[in-house]
Design a protein around this motif. Structure first.
Motif, PDB file in Angstrom:
ATOM      1  N   LEU A 164      33.856  39.076  50.533  1.00 43.05           N
ATOM      2  CA  LEU A 164      34.215  40.199  49.883  1.00 43.05           C
ATOM      3  C   LEU A 164      35.885  40.474  50.062  1.00 43.05           C
ATOM      4  N   GLY A 165      36.217  39.991  51.323  1.00 41.98           N
ATOM      5  CA  GLY A 165      37.840  40.260  51.267  1.00 41.98           C
ATOM      6  C   GLY A 165      38.601  39.243  50.462  1.00 41.98           C
ATOM      7  N   ASN A 166      38.021  38.129  50.417  1.00 41.08           N
ATOM      8  CA  ASN A 166      38.569  36.982  49.483  1.00 41.08           C
ATOM      9  C   ASN A 166      38.663  37.513  47.931  1.00 41.08           C
ATOM     10  N   GLN A 167      37.492  38.191  47.577  1.00 43.08           N
ATOM     11  CA  GLN A 167      37.560  38.684  46.146  1.00 43.08           C
ATOM     12  C   GLN A 167      38.317  39.819  45.986  1.00 43.08           C
ATOM     13  N   PHE A 168      38.645  40.729  47.134  1.00 44.49           N
ATOM     14  CA  PHE A 168      39.654  41.880  47.107  1.00 44.49           C
ATOM     15  C   PHE A 168      41.070  41.089  46.596  1.00 44.49           C
ATOM     16  N   ALA A 169      41.326  40.487  47.905  1.00 44.28           N
ATOM     17  CA  ALA A 169      42.602  39.604  47.787  1.00 44.28           C
ATOM     18  C   ALA A 169      43.066  38.842  46.476  1.00 44.28           C
ATOM     19  N   LEU A 170      42.022  38.210  46.012  1.00 42.92           N
ATOM     20  CA  LEU A 170      42.229  37.519  44.724  1.00 42.92           C
ATOM     21  C   LEU A 170      42.735  38.186  43.673  1.00 42.92           C
TER      22      LEU A 170
END
Lengths: 169, 686
Positions: free
Chosen positions: B660-666
């Motif tokens: 989920l964090g990676n999706q936010f960051a991207l």
């Protein structure tokens, strides 16, 4: 987000590899490489100075791409995007200076130029770190909510069937 | 007759057998418990004065019977309303509270006999009658009366001097007294029984042997001629030896001239073999016309080498049978070695007996279903083969098949566990049926009794309440009152009386634990002919498993109520409702449980035990509940797993957070890149 209340209410959680998402991200990664290749070729013909800035300035992104072996390489993408944001500003300066290799080389001798490009990449890492932290909190909240729902379902069963339904043979 | 009472406290008698009306009115008999008539008592009974309110001038007496042994209710029913000349007229069989706690007793009611007993009151010995008077006074009248009994398919079973009453005036013969207040022949002194019955336990002598009455008449005649009981100086063993060795005539009537008319009659009446004994008709013909029946021959002389057992030589199979029973272990050895079979075949010339004995001893006998006979059973069966007329001898117990029931009742009353074990072994191993099979010409009634024995054997083998010893007790004693402590004093003979009595008991003195014990279960199961044990097996559950106990209890009560005449038991049903919680608690689904509780409460108001049982024990409901409960438990396990995964699996949680964090960051990175590019492009273009 892979967790949702419907899936928890009805079926046990299954830990499956996310094949569809991986495919999409893989294609997206390839597209970036294609776009980058096209931009590099064009730049080599019409703006070799900007190309030099980009090649040298995107080294942190290259390192991140090499390091990140996760499916979709999202971390590397994030770093690369922010790295490119910093590099793009320097490329604009090179453009203003005529776009020659000499002008580009002169820019690269300036420490602030390097600071801008590297700070861009660093910003990417910071975003990743912050986003994961926030996501962690979100996930805990979601899990707590879902656990509460499941416990309520357990209580309903006990209300209907008595405490013997809790017995484990 | 001595009357010990002075205060007339009357007790109404509930008539079970007899005329229930006197003219247009209901018949009313009352007992005077303070007026005891010892002169009219029979062994095992107490006699009391009875008053018939419609005929107060008619003197009656009632014999209060021992409630622990069966009386001859079927015989009493056959004699209902019949006045047989020469025997006491049966007025009624009734039930009345008598004794401490108003415990009920069965009463066999007769008119006062005309005359006195044929015994000397001071000594108890028979009175002496001259030879010329014995036929008209005793033998002729009693034999004539026995013919009437035989016509009704009955034997009397109590022909002896102290049960004969001689009218004081006129030319009437002796009057036969009571023969119904105890099992047939149960109280007869041994000397009045033929040897085949005398060897059995008194209450186990069996009820189906009319020729025994003629034998008893013969001994009675001998006793009256002598003025003393014949063979009174001999103990039981000596008497058996004398009867076996010298025969009944020589032992009991040796003082009588064999050529005299009474001597001839005694020889006919005292014959050891029932088939060769005179019948009552033949006795009457001899008394009247001196017509002698055809001679069927005496016992075959056994002039041959005997079989030596325990140092004594036995020349006849019967003699050997008696000896084998005295030492079963040694008997088992000679039987298994085939020594007795060889003697029968090679020396005694008894091929049929040898073949039968060989089958008994053979371990491959298909009748044994692969089991090896234990010593007592082996010796018992061998004794039967060698002497089919003798009672069944099993360890220390001697009994005829139709006497097993009364003997079991007596052993239960005395808590005689050894005898109970023996009797149950005789029944369970089919020894009693084997005895009947060995009879060359068994009476029809005895052959019919084999079917009763067979079903009793099947039920006796099971251990669940409603089966086993108590089932055998009531199967083989249809007229035995229920012996369950809770209702014993009510003297229940009819299963339809059980529910009203239980209702009274739970109202006045409710039991703390179980309502139905093994006696009551056996009594009801016997009367209802319950063949399956699955519904009553819970009655035998340990005290802690109250749900099983009450589930079976309500089933049995419901079954009992379903065959009744629709009478309702409101207070009993209400009391039962309070006892059914353990059963209802076993219903898992709380909604269904509440529905059933409400339903049962509604039914209980109506007092319908049958409907209560049906509602509570609905198989579809219980099956559905069990299936749904299993599903609920599976669901609970699944929920438990899901919660564990969510709360305890850190790797899973971290993985979800990173994704989920990676999706936010991207998303944020591309957004910032976009803004930057737009800004840079704007700068260049401007």
């Amino acid at each position: 987000m892979s967790l949702n209340s419907e899936s928890l209410n009805s079926e046990p959680i299954e830990r499956r590899p996310r094949h569809d998402g991986d495919q999409i991200m893989k294609l997206a990664g390839y597209s970036i490489y294609v776009l980058l290749g096209m931009a590099a070729t064009t730049s080599l013909l019409f703006a070799p100075g900007e190309l030099l800035i980009a090649v040298v300035g995107m080294v942190p992104a290259a390192v991140a791409l090499f390091w990140d072996r996760s499916p979709g390489r999202r971390t590397a993408q994030c770093v690369a995007a922010m790295n490119f944001a910093g590099v793009s500003a320097i490329m604009a300066l090179a453009w203003d200076n005529g776009g020659s290799l000499a002008a580009a080389a002169e820019l690269l001798t300036n420490v602030y130029v390097w600071l801008v490009m590297l700070l861009g990449a660093a910003m990417g890492w910071v975003i990743v770190w912050l986003a994961r932290m926030v996501a962690g909190r979100v996930i805990i909240g979601v899990i707590n909510h879902q656990v509460a729902q499941l416990k309520e379902q357990q209580n309903e069963l006990v209300r209907d069937w008595g405490r013997r339904v809790l017995d484990e043979d | 007759m001595r009357q010990t009472g002075t205060e007339e406290a009357m007790v109404a008698i509930e008539i079970l057998i007899g005329e229930l009306s006197a003219g247009a009115n209901e018949r009313r008999l009352t007992l005077v418990p303070t007026t005891r008539l010892e002169a009219l008592e029979q062994p095992g009974t107490e006699a009391y004065a009875i008053i018939d309110e419609h005929h107060p001038d008619r003197a009656l007496f009632g014999l209060a019977c021992d409630p622990r042994v069966p009386i001859r209710l079927a015989a009493a029913d056959a004699l209902r309303g019949q006045d047989i000349a020469g025997s006491l007229e049966l007025i009624a069989v009734g039930r009345a509270p008598l004794g401490p706690g108003d415990t009920k007793r069965l009463l066999v009611i007769y008119p006062y006999p005309d005359g006195a007993r044929l015994v000397t009151p001071a000594t108890g010995q028979p009175v002496q009658i001259e030879e010329r008077a014995i036929f008209p006074a005793v033998v002729g009248p009693v034999a004539t009366t026995l013919i009437e009994w035989e016509k009704r398919g009955l034997c009397h079973g109590a022909v002896r001097p102290d049960n004969l009453f001689m009218p004081g005036s006129g030319d009437k013969g002796a009057l036969l007294g009571d023969g119904l207040s105890s099992p047939c022949g149960a109280w007869q002194p041994t000397v009045y029984e033929p040897i085949s019955r005398a060897r059995a336990t008194p209450v186990g002598r069996g009820q189906i042997d009319g020729s025994a009455d003629i034998y008893a008449l013969g001994v009675t005649a001998a006793a009256l001629l002598k003025g003393a009981t014949p063979g009174e100086n001999l103990d039981h063993a000596a008497l058996m030896r004398e009867l076996s060795g010298r025969g009944a005539v020589a032992t009991l009537a040796g003082f009588v001239d064999p050529q005299s008319s009474i001597g001839v009659a005694l020889e006919g009446m005292l014959h050891e073999t029932p088939e060769k004994r005179w019948s009552a008709t033949e006795v009457v013909r001899w008394v009247k016309d001196r017509v002698r029946p055809p001679d069927l021959g005496g016992q075959r002389s056994m002039r041959r080498h005997g079989f030596t057992f325990l140092g004594e030589e036995h020349r006849t199979p019967k003699s050997l049978a008696m000896a084998l029973a005295t030492d079963p272990d040694k008997a088992s050895q000679v039987l298994r070695k085939g020594e007795v079979t060889d003697w029968l075949r090679k020396t005694a010339g008894e091929k049929r007996l040898a073949d039968a004995l060989e089958a008994v001893v053979s371990p491959n006998n298909p009748d044994y279903s692969g089991r090896r006979l234990e010593t007592p059973e082996l010796v018992s069966r061998a004794s039967i083969v060698l002497d089919a007329e003798a009672p069944i001898l099993y360890r220390g117990t001697a009994v005829r098949p139709d006497g097993i029931g009364p003997a079991l009742a007596e052993a239960e009353a005395k808590d005689d566990k050894e005898t109970i074990d023996d009797l149950m072994s005789i029944l369970k191993y089919g020894v009693a049926e084997f005895w009947i099979d060995q009879q060359t010409s068994p009476p029809a009634a005895l052959a019919e009794f084999a079917a009763t024995l067979k079903s009793a054997r099947v039920h006796a083998k099971r251990k669940a309440p409603g089966f086993g010893i108590r089932r055998a007790l009531y199967d083989l004693n249809p007229s035995l009152p229920c012996q369950a402590p809770l209702i014993r004093d009510a003297l229940i003979l009819d299963v339809d009386d059980v529910l009203p009595t239980l209702q009274d008991r739970v109202a006045s003195n409710p039991p703390n634990g179980r309502l139905i014990d093994r006696h009551l279960a056996g009594f009801i199961a016997s009367k209802l002919e319950i063949a399956e044990s699955r519904n009553v097996v819970g009655l035998g559950a340990p005290n802690i498993e109250t749900d099983k106990i009450w589930r079976s209890t309500i089933w049995l009560l419901g079954t009992l109520h379903s065959r009744s005449d629709g009478r309702r038991y409101k207070s009993f049903a209400k009391w039962l409702t309070g006892r059914l919680s353990p059963v209802l608690d076993e219903l898992h689904n709380r909604t269904d449980r509440k529905t059933i509780v409400d339903t049962i409460a509604e039914i209980a108001v109506d007092g319908n035990l049958s409907a209560m049982a049906t509602a509570l024990l609905d198989e579809k409901l219980w099956r559905a509940d069990a299936q749904s409960f299993a599903g609920a438990r599976q669901r609970m396990a699944s929920l438990r797993d899901q919660i564990a995964t969510l709360t305890e699996d850190k790797a899973y949680r971290d993985r979800e957070s990173r994704t989920l964090g990676n999706q936010f960051a991207l998303a944020a990175s591309y957004a910032l890149l976009g803004f930057t590019l737009i800004f840079v492009a704007g700068t260049i273009l401007s």
